[in-house]
Design an enzyme around this catalytic site. Structure first.
Site, short mmCIF file in Angstrom:
data_model
loop_
_atom_site.label_atom_id
_atom_site.label_comp_id
_atom_site.label_asym_id
_atom_site.label_seq_id
_atom_site.Cartn_x
_atom_site.Cartn_y
_atom_site.Cartn_z
N GLU A 1 0.81 -1.21 0.00
CA GLU A 1 0.00 0.00 0.00
C GLU A 1 0.85 1.26 0.00
O GLU A 1 2.04 1.24 0.30
CB GLU A 1 -0.92 -0.01 1.21
CG GLU A 1 -0.16 -0.11 2.50
CD GLU A 1 -1.06 -0.42 3.68
OE1 GLU A 1 -1.96 -1.26 3.54
OE2 GLU A 1 -0.87 0.19 4.72
N CYS B 1 3.64 8.31 0.86
CA CYS B 1 4.32 7.35 1.71
C CYS B 1 4.36 6.01 0.98
O CYS B 1 3.31 5.44 0.66
CB CYS B 1 3.55 7.24 3.02
SG CYS B 1 4.14 5.95 4.11
N CYS C 1 6.97 -7.16 7.01
CA CYS C 1 8.20 -6.67 7.64
C CYS C 1 8.61 -7.64 8.74
O CYS C 1 7.77 -8.13 9.48
CB CYS C 1 7.97 -5.28 8.24
SG CYS C 1 9.45 -4.59 9.01
N CYS D 1 7.87 -4.97 15.30
CA CYS D 1 7.59 -3.98 16.34
C CYS D 1 6.18 -4.23 16.90
O CYS D 1 5.24 -4.49 16.13
CB CYS D 1 7.69 -2.56 15.79
SG CYS D 1 9.30 -2.23 15.07
N CYS E 1 3.01 -2.30 15.50
CA CYS E 1 2.88 -2.05 14.06
C CYS E 1 2.14 -3.16 13.33
O CYS E 1 2.45 -4.35 13.48
CB CYS E 1 4.27 -1.87 13.46
SG CYS E 1 4.24 -1.67 11.68
N CYS F 1 0.58 2.50 8.71
CA CYS F 1 1.34 1.56 7.93
C CYS F 1 0.84 0.13 8.07
O CYS F 1 0.74 -0.41 9.16
CB CYS F 1 2.78 1.82 8.33
SG CYS F 1 3.92 0.64 8.79
N1 SAH Z 1 10.23 0.30 9.00
C1 SAH Z 1 10.50 1.69 9.02
C2 SAH Z 1 9.60 2.50 8.13
C3 SAH Z 1 8.16 2.10 8.08
S1 SAH Z 1 7.24 2.40 9.57
C4 SAH Z 1 10.47 2.22 10.43
O1 SAH Z 1 10.04 1.49 11.32
O2 SAH Z 1 10.92 3.33 10.64
C5 SAH Z 1 7.08 4.16 9.56
C6 SAH Z 1 6.80 4.78 10.90
O3 SAH Z 1 5.45 4.51 11.31
C7 SAH Z 1 7.70 4.27 12.01
O4 SAH Z 1 8.17 5.32 12.81
C8 SAH Z 1 6.76 3.38 12.78
O5 SAH Z 1 7.19 3.22 14.08
C9 SAH Z 1 5.46 4.13 12.67
N2 SAH Z 1 4.24 3.36 12.94
C10 SAH Z 1 4.02 2.05 12.72
N3 SAH Z 1 2.76 1.71 13.08
C11 SAH Z 1 2.17 2.84 13.53
C12 SAH Z 1 0.88 3.15 14.05
N4 SAH Z 1 -0.06 2.23 14.15
N5 SAH Z 1 0.64 4.43 14.42
C13 SAH Z 1 1.60 5.38 14.30
N6 SAH Z 1 2.82 5.15 13.81
C14 SAH Z 1 3.12 3.89 13.45
FE1 SF4 Z 2 8.64 -2.92 10.37
FE2 SF4 Z 2 6.54 -1.68 11.32
FE3 SF4 Z 2 8.69 -1.93 12.83
FE4 SF4 Z 2 8.75 -0.27 10.71
S1 SF4 Z 2 7.49 -0.07 12.55
S2 SF4 Z 2 10.29 -1.76 11.32
S3 SF4 Z 2 7.41 -1.40 9.31
S4 SF4 Z 2 7.41 -3.61 12.10
#
Ligand code: SAH
Ligand code: SF4
Length: 339
Positions: A88, A101, A108, A112, A115, A329
């Site tokens: 997406e 974006c 991934c 995390c 996420c 994301c």
């Molecule tokens: N993997 C990379 C880039 C993709 S995630 C990273 O982790 O930086 C992009 C950003 O969105 C990251 O800072 C991540 O922590 C944040 N993110 C992920 N899920 C989210 C959510 N549900 N609400 C707000 N930010 C979120």
């Molecule tokens: Fe992967 Fe989501 Fe963590 Fe970014 S925030 S590294 S997309 S698991």
């Protein structure tokens, strides 16, 4: 080979390899990215026999948009790739322009806790052309030009280093999509060795680091990557990056209720970042159905922000975009996968 995965340099190598002049690459870039015309038969400034050879050697197909959701300032797109995987991309309308974006992987592996993308394990890296196509398809769909790109969709971009770098080179190329290098942001969860690699590339992109915690105890709980590269290693790499690139780095900090949003956390974060050329972006958490984590209250976020400011840290609170349309994301893809 998909043509949209080729940097101008690689395309020059191709033309040299078939005994042609390398400036043909420039002409091809003009067709693809300036005139946005991928009908090779229209490319009449290139000899027919070369065009025919190119039709054999390259694919010109781009992944297609299969679903759209929209909100006032946000549009979210779901793409289907050739192998039927889904990714997406999210468009955001700001007062300064339109940002996009993009995703860098299918799923991934960083896992995390907060996420949605991480809930779906990595299936594969995106190819460069699949990243470039997200921009081209969406520009076509909205009938407007994207003015900045953030690599913050699904995936960890530094875990797909070579493809992501080629992507950056193509979209930044003056004859490519001509996006200013300072209008390109890469966000990483903190793969320390790759941050050093990026530092050596000598490109002036914006680097954003997903820090999300002021100490290892909290970061270990929410980000598995911290068990491999801890905060002290990460901060050292950021300091080196700043020193070598002379660029200010963005620190992302997603505000999770009761996890990382206390006054003590703010004070600890301020001292961790003291004296660094950074700015902190506080991100209101976008809640998702599958994860038992919640966003901090507005007042808590404001207070956290005020404390950082008092301690001399540059900080802003990120505007919330598209929480109604699962813009965080991975959320749209995860809905599609469940269907
Ligand atoms: N993997 C990379 C880039 C993709 S995630 C990273 O982790 O930086 C992009 C950003 O969105 C990251 O800072 C991540 O922590 C944040 N993110 C992920 N899920 C989210 C959510 N549900 N609400 C707000 N930010 C979120
Ligand atoms: Fe992967 Fe989501 Fe963590 Fe970014 S925030 S590294 S997309 S698991």
């Amino acid at each position: 080979m998909n043509i949209y995965g080729f940097t101008r340099e690689k395309l020059e190598e191709y033309f040299l390899s078939i005994g042609e002049k390398k400036f043909k690459a420039l002409q091809v870039f003009e067709w693809l990215y300036e005139k946005k015309n991928s009908h090779v038969d229209d490319w009449t400034n290139i000899k027919k026999e070369i065009r025919d050879k190119m039709k054999q050697d390259f694919s010109f197909e781009r992944p297609k948009i299969i679903r759209r959701e929209r909100d006032t300032l946000t549009r979210k797109y779901l793409f289907e790739l050739n192998d039927h995987n889904h990714i997406e991309a999210v468009v955001m309308y700001h007062d300064y322009g339109i940002s996009l974006c993009v995703s860098s992987q299918v799923g991934c592996n960083m896992g995390c806790a907060f996420c949605e993308s991480g809930r779906l394990k990595k299936v594969r890296n995106l190819e460069t052309f699949e990243m470039v196509s997200q921009i081209l398809e969406i520009e076509e769909d909205i009938g407007d030009r994207i003015s900045s790109v953030v690599i913050m969709g699904i995936g960890e971009p530094l875990d797909n280093y070579d493809n992501v770098l080629a992507f950056i080179r193509i979209i930044n190329d003056a004859k490519g999509l001509a996006l200013g290098i300072r209008h390109i942001t890469l966000s990483t969860s903190g793969l320390v060795p790759k941050i050093y690699d990026l530092m050596k590339e000598n490109i002036q992109i914006n680097l954003a680091i997903s820090l999300h915690a002021p100490n290892d105890e909290i970061r270990n709980q929410i980000m598995k990557v911290n068990q491999v590269y801890n905060i002290s290693q990460l901060i050292t790499s950021i300091k080196d990056y700043i020193l070598n690139t002379r660029r200010r780095v963005t620190i992302e900090y997603v505000m999770l209720k009761g996890i990382n949003d206390s006054e003590t956390c703010a004070i600890e974060l301020a001292s961790l970042l003291h004296g660094m050329n950074i700015y902190v972006n506080l991100i209101p958490y976008n809640e998702t159905n599958h994860i038992n984590l919640y966003k901090s209250d507005k007042e808590t976020i404001s207070k956290f922000c005020a404390t950082l400011k008092e301690k001399g840290i540059n900080v802003t609170i990120r505007k919330e975009f598209g929480s109604k349309i699962s813009a965080a994301c991975g959320q749209l893809r995860s809905k599609e996968v469940e269907k």
